[in-house]
Every structure is written in C-alpha cells, then in structure tokens.
Design a protein around this motif. Structure first.
Motif, PDB file in Angstrom:
ATOM      1  N   VAL A  42     112.804   7.228  94.715  1.00  0.00           N
ATOM      2  CA  VAL A  42     111.430   7.667  94.982  1.00  0.00           C
ATOM      3  C   VAL A  42     111.439   9.018  95.691  1.00  0.00           C
ATOM      4  N   MET A  43     112.312   9.139  96.709  1.00  0.00           N
ATOM      5  CA  MET A  43     112.380  10.384  97.472  1.00  0.00           C
ATOM      6  C   MET A  43     112.875  11.541  96.598  1.00  0.00           C
ATOM      7  N   ALA A  44     113.822  11.247  95.710  1.00  0.00           N
ATOM      8  CA  ALA A  44     114.353  12.291  94.832  1.00  0.00           C
ATOM      9  C   ALA A  44     113.276  12.804  93.891  1.00  0.00           C
ATOM     10  N   GLU A  45     112.461  11.898  93.380  1.00  0.00           N
ATOM     11  CA  GLU A  45     111.383  12.291  92.464  1.00  0.00           C
ATOM     12  C   GLU A  45     110.314  13.088  93.209  1.00  0.00           C
ATOM     13  N   GLU A  68     123.154   6.556  88.491  1.00  0.00           N
ATOM     14  CA  GLU A  68     123.045   6.322  87.050  1.00  0.00           C
ATOM     15  C   GLU A  68     121.609   6.474  86.589  1.00  0.00           C
ATOM     16  N   LYS A  69     120.658   5.943  87.384  1.00  0.00           N
ATOM     17  CA  LYS A  69     119.244   6.068  87.025  1.00  0.00           C
ATOM     18  C   LYS A  69     118.778   7.520  87.143  1.00  0.00           C
ATOM     19  N   ASN A  74     117.403  12.589  83.922  1.00  0.00           N
ATOM     20  CA  ASN A  74     117.764  13.996  83.723  1.00  0.00           C
ATOM     21  C   ASN A  74     117.760  14.809  85.015  1.00  0.00           C
ATOM     22  N   TYR A  75     118.165  14.163  86.111  1.00  0.00           N
ATOM     23  CA  TYR A  75     118.329  14.895  87.361  1.00  0.00           C
ATOM     24  C   TYR A  75     119.500  15.854  87.205  1.00  0.00           C
ATOM     25  N   GLU A  76     119.273  17.149  87.460  1.00  0.00           N
ATOM     26  CA  GLU A  76     120.279  18.164  87.215  1.00  0.00           C
ATOM     27  C   GLU A  76     120.937  18.697  88.482  1.00  0.00           C
ATOM     28  N   GLY A  77     120.541  18.142  89.649  1.00  0.00           N
ATOM     29  CA  GLY A  77     121.109  18.624  90.901  1.00  0.00           C
ATOM     30  C   GLY A  77     122.527  18.130  91.133  1.00  0.00           C
TER      31      GLY A  77
END
Length: 535
Positions: A42-45, A68-69, A74-77
């Motif tokens: 949630v925090m990452a989004e 993995e999620k 498509n998290y690119e960091g």
C-alpha cells in the motif's frame, strides 16, 4: 531527490534506519515506513519510492511475497533486502526477483551507506538512459520535419552515412525518390548595396523572405522538389525528375525555373541571386555530386574570367574539390568547438587541392571570404558574434595578401584556434542560464514537488552534470538551495500567524508534517511551533 521506503516489523530497526541513513549527502528523503508486506504494498503504491529497503520475515505477508507482487505490478525501483536470515534459498529467490542487494543483519552504517550510494548511482544511470530515450522518442515524434530537413541537407552536401540515410529514406514518405532522377540547382544570394552592413539578424530575415519566394515558385512549377538552406548565403534545390522526361528537356525547364526565381527575388526583395545547375543523376546517392557541380558552376561565375579557360576548376567522382561538403563539415566542427577535427578537415581538403594545378590566388581568396561568412553565420546561430572574437581585424586586407594554399591553411588554422579556444565564455554563459533557470524555478515552484531530475528533463542535461555546475556556481547543491528557499518562505508564513503548521508545510511543498518539522528545526534551530510564537 530519491524517495526511500523502509519496511520492517522491528520498530527499533525502522527508527535506527531513519536516523542512520545520511539522507542529505545522498540526496534522498524518507517517504514512509511499513511493518509488514501487505502494508508495504500500500505504501509503495502511495509514495512511489525509488528504493525500498525491506525485511524478509514479517507477519501477514513476508518480504519476498511482497516483492513478487511489486514486480507483478511493474514496480521498476530498486530493492534492498535487509534480513536476519542468510539462508541460500532466500538469496536465490531474491536474485530471481531482481533484488539489488541482500544484506544480513546486523548491518553497519558503512555497509548501508556504501550499498545506498551504489544503488543511487545505478538509479541515476537508469534515469539518464530513460531521459535520453524519451528525448529521442519525443524528437522523432515532434520533429519529423526537422529530421527530414537534416536528412535532405546531408544528402545534398554528401555528409551522410549511406546505411543510415538509406534506412531513413526507406522509413519516410519520400521513397518515390528511388523511382526518380535528380538534379541540383545551387543558389547564391549576392552581396549588394542593399545588404551591405546588414546585421546577421537582418540577413536572416532576408534569407527567410527569399526562401518563401523560392518555395512558392517551386510549388507552382515543380512540386516534386525540395528546397534546402545551406550555410550563410547559399541554398540548394533538389529537383526530382520523372524518368520519362528527357535529360535535356528537364535541364531546360529547370533552367527556366531558376530564371523565374531570380526575377521574383529581385522584384520583391531587390536582391540578386546567382544560379548554377549540376547534371542529372539517376541514383539519389549521387545527389551530392550534382550539388558540387552546381556550385562549381557558380564558382566559375564568381572568379574565373570567361576567356581564361585554363583556370577552370574541375570536379570528378574521386572527390576532388568538393567545396560544399567541405563547408558543411568545417562549419559543424567550428560550431561544436572541435578544433582537432576542423584541422583534419582542412588538411584533407587541401591535400585534394594539391592535385589541382589550376588553383589560382583568386580562388583561394574567394575561399577565405566564403569561409569567413560561413563561420559568422554558423556561430551566430550558436549565440556567438564572430567579429567580437577578432576586434580590430582588417579582414579584406588579410585576405588580399593570401596567394598560396599554405597561407590559406595557416590563416584558417589561426582563426579556428581563436574561435574554438574562445568559446569557454559561451559555455559559461550557458551554464549561467541553466543555473539562473534552476534558481528561478525554485523560487517560483517551492510549493510543488520537484527535484534535480525534473531540472535535468527541462534543461536536457544530465542530473550529475547539473548538480556539478549548480554547486560550482552557488556553493551548494540544488537540493539544499531548494530547502533553504522553502524554509525562508515557511518562516515568513509562520511569522504571519495566519496558518497552522500543517498548512505551512503544504504551502512550501511538504506533505509530511513531521519531516517538515525536522527540516525546519535543522535549518532554523527551532521548531515550527516556536517560530510561530516568537513572531
């Protein structure tokens, strides 16, 4: 400023990391924390961090499941695992999930700083590459006319790479050229009483006007043609000719068009032009040969008396005496201050001329005058006034003394050295423009979220390079300068006594009140609440 999110179920680890990471020195900021993988998602989004530091073993959702999620989203960091578990199975799974680093607890401050510095360096490289790709893509989409214009100029002057030019032709809408023959008309805008003493800006206005006249004539008389502006007072027209039209007939028709162009330009602008024609070529790769022939015809009109046939210059496919290509390549080298390349171009050209025994002092003097005009025009386009680099120079007298090729080479080399070594002031002025832009931007947009990477995109310069020139000019990083601007504005707002602390934080670009408060205290020595009371 790079955003870092920390995820760990150990409160002491979270607090320790916040205190130990050298945020300012690595140009990073803490954007949030989470105690388990589900909350971390949630925090990452929400915060969209550039770097995530996470534990593996956590309740609800462990770190590897979360990663993995994130990858599915498509998290690119970049992701750094900081775990008390050094099990090989975990490390192998982390590798599969493209984790940047895997550190085992306890980790020293030195280890953490080293890893973060390396990860940020990778992010900078990735960002720069992405920026370059976006810029290239943007230019391809937005500047297709410019790309075609540059392609045409390279084909006319013979400065193109055959493989690249062929690919460009294949992708373009001008592939009908493959089914046409081609002939080039060279055009020279002559100096006159009307143009004497004109500034380069006014000269450009004349060029713009006569280019419009030429394009209008071509649209009526020969639509399958292309007008190409060259250096200073030269231009060219590529006539694409249907193979069914006999070569003699095509040349006659094109000659008539040249006469009409000259008449129209004189009628509307009171300017005179000289026209030269090359021969017809069946292959577009030979267009530059037709260009050289056209301008050699102009050259004969300029400096060779009609009765002096033995003084005539010649051109052949071996490349002897190709002034247009020489002009174009030398002008580009000068504009980009490539002195060594410019000297090589001069040497190669005069090596060709050594095999031409008919080269006269008149031609050499003409060549010098032409090149000086080309330098002036090209440098003006780059923001440099050539005469300012040579105060008090008696140009006509210098050129009149030139009699040999060696004198031309020496003269050119000395002038080029002055030009290329004098451009540092121009670079400094460009640096100043970039720094001034950044300073003004910080003052105008302090309430918004922006950083050095945004400046890099706006100025089309790399992040690291911008940071260097800004620090050199101001004595501090752009991040620090922006913070200082925001803190001074915050002090002024708090002094007014009309806003709550969270309102002030938002007005100066901070969504997190605790983070704003900590920065404020660091820069002023007091808490925001105390600043409001002392006003």
């Amino acid at each position: 400023m790079w955003k870092i999110l920390i995820i760990d179920d150990d409160f002491q680890v979270l607090e320790g990391m916040q205190k130990s990471i050298p945020w300012e020195s690595i140009d990073a900021e803490f954007v949030g924390e989470a105690c388990d993988g589900a909350e971390g998602l949630v925090m990452a989004e929400r915060t969209k961090p550039d770097i995530i530091i996470t534990d593996i073993y956590m309740p609800i959702m462990n770190g590897l499941e979360m990663i993995e999620k994130l990858r599915e989203m498509n998290y690119e960091g970049e992701i750094i695992i900081l775990s008390g578990y050094s099990d090989f199975q975990y490390a192998r799974q982390a590798l599969r999930l493209q984790v940047n680093d895997y550190l085992s607890k306890p980790v020293t401050l030195e280890e953490l700083s080293e890893v973060l510095a390396r990860v940020i360096k990778e992010l900078e490289n990735k960002e720069l590459k992405k920026l370059e790709q976006e810029e290239i893509h943007s230019r391809l989409l937005m500047y297709e006319p410019f790309m075609e214009k540059e392609w045409l100029k390279s084909v006319v002057t013979g400065t193109f790479n055959k493989a690249i030019a062929a690919e460009q032709l294949k992708r373009s809408e001008i592939d009908f050229w493959l089914q046409r023959s081609h002939l080039v008309m060279g055009i020279e805008l002559l100096n006159s009483v009307r143009t004497a003493g004109l500034s380069l800006i006014d000269w450009n206005l004349f060029r713009f006007a006569y280019a419009n006249i030429i394009r209008e004539v071509l649209s009526e008389d020969w639509p399958e043609s292309a007008f190409v502006e060259l250096h200073s007072h030269h231009a060219a027209i590529i006539f694409n000719i249907d193979p069914l039209i006999p070569a003699d007939e095509a040349r006659r028709l094109i000659g008539a068009i040249g006469e009409r162009i000259a008449a129209c330009i004189y009628t509307y602008l009171q300017l005179s032009v000289r026209i030269g024609l090359g021969t017809l070529k069946t292959n577009w790769l030979e267009i530059s040969n037709s260009t050289e022939e056209a301008f050699l015809e102009l050259l004969q009109q300029n400096i060779v008396p009609p009765q002096d046939k033995e003084s005539s210059l010649t051109f052949d496919d071996s490349g002897a005496i190709r002034p247009i290509k020489f002009y174009q390549e030398l002008a580009e080298a000068i504009v980009y201050a490539k002195e060594e390349k410019a000297q090589d171009i001069i040497e190669a050209y005069f090596n060709q001329m050594e095999s031409m025994p008919a080269i006269t002092p008149a031609y050499l003097q003409y060549l010098c005058a032409e090149l000086w005009t080309i330098f002036a025009y090209s440098l003006h386009s780059a923001g440099i006034v050539l005469d300012d680099l040579f105060p008090g120079m008696a140009l006509k007298q210098e050129i009149a003394q030139i009699q040999t090729q060696t004198q031309v080479k020496d003269w050119l080399r000395s002038k080029i050295h002055v030009i290329t070594t004098s451009r540092h002031w121009h670079e400094n002025s460009k640096h100043k423009e970039a720094v001034d832009f950044m300073i003004q931007y910080a003052h105008d947009h302090y309430a918004e979220e922006f950083g050095l990477e945004d400046m890099a995109k706006k100025l089309y310069l790399s992040r690291n390079y911008l940071n260097q020139i800004f620090k050199k000019a101001t004595g501090e990083t752009f991040t620090n300068y922006t913070i200082r601007v925001r803190m001074k504005k915050a002090q002024a707002l708090l002094a007014e006594g009309k806003y709550l602390i969270y309102e002030v934080a938002e007005k100066v670009g901070y969504k997190s009140v605790p983070y704003f408060s900590s920065i404020f205290k660091k820069y002023t020595g007091i808490n925001p609440s105390e600043a409001g009371k002392t006003s």
